[in-house]
Design a protein around this motif. Sequence first.
Motif, mmCIF file in Angstrom:
data_model
loop_
_atom_site.group_PDB
_atom_site.id
_atom_site.type_symbol
_atom_site.label_atom_id
_atom_site.label_comp_id
_atom_site.label_asym_id
_atom_site.label_seq_id
_atom_site.Cartn_x
_atom_site.Cartn_y
_atom_site.Cartn_z
ATOM 1 N N ASN A 1 14.269 123.978 96.693
ATOM 2 C CA ASN A 1 15.038 123.206 96.094
ATOM 3 C C ASN A 1 16.347 123.795 95.253
ATOM 4 O O ASN A 1 16.654 123.362 94.249
ATOM 5 C CB ASN A 1 14.314 122.472 94.622
ATOM 6 C CG ASN A 1 13.512 121.302 95.283
ATOM 7 O OD1 ASN A 1 13.750 120.471 96.398
ATOM 8 N ND2 ASN A 1 12.168 120.865 94.588
ATOM 9 N N GLU A 2 16.522 124.861 95.882
ATOM 10 C CA GLU A 2 17.615 125.617 95.242
ATOM 11 C C GLU A 2 19.013 125.320 96.244
ATOM 12 O O GLU A 2 19.040 125.069 97.487
ATOM 13 C CB GLU A 2 17.377 127.059 95.447
ATOM 14 C CG GLU A 2 16.229 127.642 94.570
ATOM 15 C CD GLU A 2 15.845 128.927 94.616
ATOM 16 O OE1 GLU A 2 15.683 129.538 93.741
ATOM 17 O OE2 GLU A 2 15.686 129.550 95.754
ATOM 18 N N ASP B 1 21.110 117.006 89.158
ATOM 19 C CA ASP B 1 20.593 117.729 87.910
ATOM 20 C C ASP B 1 20.049 118.948 88.393
ATOM 21 O O ASP B 1 19.110 119.149 89.143
ATOM 22 C CB ASP B 1 19.467 116.765 87.344
ATOM 23 C CG ASP B 1 20.192 115.414 86.731
ATOM 24 O OD1 ASP B 1 21.464 115.629 86.535
ATOM 25 O OD2 ASP B 1 19.561 114.558 86.452
ATOM 26 N N GLU C 1 18.129 122.681 86.942
ATOM 27 C CA GLU C 1 17.202 123.464 85.852
ATOM 28 C C GLU C 1 16.947 124.562 86.433
ATOM 29 O O GLU C 1 16.058 124.734 87.349
ATOM 30 C CB GLU C 1 16.250 122.529 85.683
ATOM 31 C CG GLU C 1 15.414 122.949 84.290
ATOM 32 C CD GLU C 1 14.424 122.107 83.863
ATOM 33 O OE1 GLU C 1 13.245 122.556 84.231
ATOM 34 O OE2 GLU C 1 14.693 121.178 83.017
ATOM 35 N N LYS D 1 17.557 125.069 90.187
ATOM 36 C CA LYS D 1 16.788 124.252 90.941
ATOM 37 C C LYS D 1 17.211 122.953 90.914
ATOM 38 O O LYS D 1 17.686 122.508 89.827
ATOM 39 C CB LYS D 1 15.287 124.418 90.821
ATOM 40 C CG LYS D 1 14.658 125.675 91.232
ATOM 41 C CD LYS D 1 13.081 125.765 91.070
ATOM 42 C CE LYS D 1 12.576 127.143 91.598
ATOM 43 N NZ LYS D 1 12.859 127.561 92.864
ATOM 44 N N LYS E 1 16.640 119.235 90.348
ATOM 45 C CA LYS E 1 15.620 118.196 89.805
ATOM 46 C C LYS E 1 15.774 117.081 90.361
ATOM 47 O O LYS E 1 14.915 116.271 90.803
ATOM 48 C CB LYS E 1 15.761 118.430 88.361
ATOM 49 C CG LYS E 1 15.328 119.484 87.609
ATOM 50 C CD LYS E 1 15.229 119.189 86.147
ATOM 51 C CE LYS E 1 14.409 118.420 85.598
ATOM 52 N NZ LYS E 1 14.404 117.868 84.029
ATOM 53 N N LYS E 2 17.083 116.433 90.264
ATOM 54 C CA LYS E 2 17.251 115.067 91.133
ATOM 55 C C LYS E 2 18.658 115.272 91.339
ATOM 56 O O LYS E 2 19.864 115.782 91.176
ATOM 57 C CB LYS E 2 17.147 114.168 89.926
ATOM 58 C CG LYS E 2 17.351 112.471 90.189
ATOM 59 C CD LYS E 2 16.842 111.699 89.134
ATOM 60 C CE LYS E 2 17.866 112.022 87.741
ATOM 61 N NZ LYS E 2 17.325 111.037 86.933
#
Length: 470
Positions: free
Chosen positions: A18-19, A65, A67, A70, A72-73
């Motif tokens: 997720n990066e 988004d 965090e 990473k 998130k969405k």
Amino acid sequence: METSIIPSRTIFHNTSSNEIVDFDFKVDSDIDFKALCYFVATGFFLGDTTQFKKIKALLPASTIDLENGKIKKQESRWKWHYTPQDISLKEAVEQFRHLFDKITKDQIQERKVIVPLSGGLDSRTQAAVLGKYDNVISYCYQFEDGINENQYGEAIAKVQQFEHHSFIIPRSYLWGVIDELADLNRCLSDFTHPRPMAIKEKLGEMGDLFFLGHWGDVLFDDMRVDENLSETEQVNFLYKKLIKKGGVDLAEELWKTWGLEGKFVDCFKAELTDKLAEIKIDNLNAKIRAFKSLYWAPRWTSTNLCVWQDVGQVELPYYHDEMCKFICTLPEKYLAGRQIQIEYLKQVAPDLAKIPWQSYHPKNLYNYESYYSLSNFPLRAMNNLKRTVNHKFLKKRPITLRNWEIQFQGHENDVQLRKHIFDNKAFEELVPREIAERIYKNFIEGDSVWFSHPLSMLLTLSVFANKRSY
């Protein structure tokens, strides 16, 4: 973070971590063979796909988004629509003029501007709006042994009094830059189209900012689609627009070779059906334009912007979010036939409008509609006869018209093609040699136009396989 409605750069992310990541030919991920088949058929990667299953492109017009680095969405922040204003053509042109002026001022500021000029309308509108600025350099280019395309850019620059440079794109230039180009475009596009690669270093010496007119011809024209098409007919129309000559034949062979389920054409059309259904626009011309802007522009046109981006900053007025939003408010009847750009040029730069329009040469923006008239038929017939006599009877080299002709035809090109396609073990592990031999043989001995795209795709896959195996 947000992505533009039409992103000029592709941002990648790894779906496992997720990066957001840099593109890496050696990434630890399985190859996405289905995506490669779609790529072979069309010349670009569809949606968020790449050569790898885990590496995806961030979608246009999205809010992401983050965090701790990473994702998130990821969700859509804007959608293409068709909400036409009740306005006249004159009012539409005036709105375009105001917006085009504003975008240009915001994008170029006080920097030294470099603008490519051609015989079309998009760069001509840019030349018109740049007429009030002093710090402008223009350039144009044409193929070695090609038609005289430079005459249009030179004429435009002369009227606007720009400092101007004309270039010739030489035969066989590709082989000296192909590795560098692969690193720039990540093999997400073929290598025959980004002609500026041949003069990249010279362009980088000219100024601070490339002011490019990409996508104006799509936004400011109709898609020539019948508004009464059924859903199935819409998909078939789009399918024919997207696929390249010979592309489906090669894609179907690779589909079987790689053991993918189902039939290529059925799966590809199902993909198009789903993506079209997501675009909630009733007007079919606006719907097809939205599809092309969502998928074709960011994954094909933008991919090849890498050549300019490597040597300078790039701004694109027709990519601007406000320009995309503006298009959604214009009645289709005014977009058809490039009316807004034509009327704009007549109003703000009549001398530019008098320069021949390349598509209708020698006609200009005031009389181009007579190009297909009976009175112009003798001139068109004479030009065709002249080309035939030069080629068949005087044995002159045919005029170079297409990108692949300066990169694939002739002895030097043939030597390099064979080296890349038949002397690459990594490529042979990806594509069986007999497929490559058949495509090459048909290009050399058969219909070179039909097999030029499959051959270009094989070359692209070969370089990709080689980069991955280093």
